[in-house]
Design an enzyme around this catalytic site. Sequence first.
Site, PDB file in Angstrom:
ATOM      1  N   SER A 165     -49.397 -45.517  26.999  1.00  0.00           N
ATOM      2  CA  SER A 165     -48.134 -45.998  27.555  1.00  0.00           C
ATOM      3  C   SER A 165     -47.310 -44.831  28.062  1.00  0.00           C
ATOM      4  CB  SER A 165     -47.339 -46.755  26.486  1.00  0.00           C
ATOM      5  OG  SER A 165     -46.023 -47.024  26.934  1.00  0.00           O
ATOM      6  N   TYR A 225     -43.821 -47.644  18.289  1.00  0.00           N
ATOM      7  CA  TYR A 225     -44.806 -47.850  19.344  1.00  0.00           C
ATOM      8  C   TYR A 225     -45.077 -46.549  20.087  1.00  0.00           C
ATOM      9  CZ  TYR A 225     -46.767 -49.601  23.745  1.00  0.00           C
ATOM     10  OH  TYR A 225     -47.562 -49.820  24.840  1.00  0.00           O
TER      11      TYR A 225
END
Length: 256
Positions: free
Chosen positions: A148, A161
């Site tokens: 990401s 995350y």
Amino acid sequence: MTADTAPRTALVTGGSRGIGRAVVERLAGPGRVVAVHYGRDDEAAQATVAAVRAAGGDAFAVRADLADEEAIATLAARVEEGLVERTGDRGLDVLVNNAGVGCRADITDVTGADLDRVFAVNVKAPVFVVQRLLPLLRDGARIVNVSSVANRIAHPHVLPYAMSKGALEAFSRSLAAQLGPRGITVNTVAPGLIETDFHRARMRAHPEDAAAAAALTVFGRLGQPEDVADAVAFLASEQARWITGERLETTGGAYL
């Protein structure tokens, strides 16, 4: 691996929806077999398998909770069985570690349970999936891990995350060095905000957020699952044979 740009066999974790489904469909085709891992949604998994078969390829679904290490062992066994049944060989050409979970929390409210869950699925699962599938991976195979942009840009509201994706990228680099002698490449694709089912509902409810996210990119639009799938397919191809240990960001130029 053949000179074809797509592999003969592949496993995509989290392959029934969103980016994962787009990757499955991009890697699929005549003469190719794709194992579609999924966590819970039987209907979505079977729809993905049906779409691959309708396009002339072959696919089979394998359900497993990647937070459970024993389930990962079962996943590997079922993938092997499925490949042998369809190809007569257990060899795996491409592994795409796409499955992941999000976690909205910052330093003021993050909990141990938050960290345990997100690291179990986003970090430990790819490690043990690779470990279990090493005997199946052919020399010259491809491993692509989906990370990401949150690993490069500060996103304090998704702290667990972002941390997990940083760990995943460290794993990718170390794994690339270890598997290089076998000709196996290991690379990372790092998407920005992609208009998957999960995000689409929120964007429709808050169009101002969608407009702001689109404005971050140099193209003025939201990313689509296919934008990421094409990057994964390139790294999974013979054309990417001299690329390993790298991070390919698929953000449409966001945060330049």
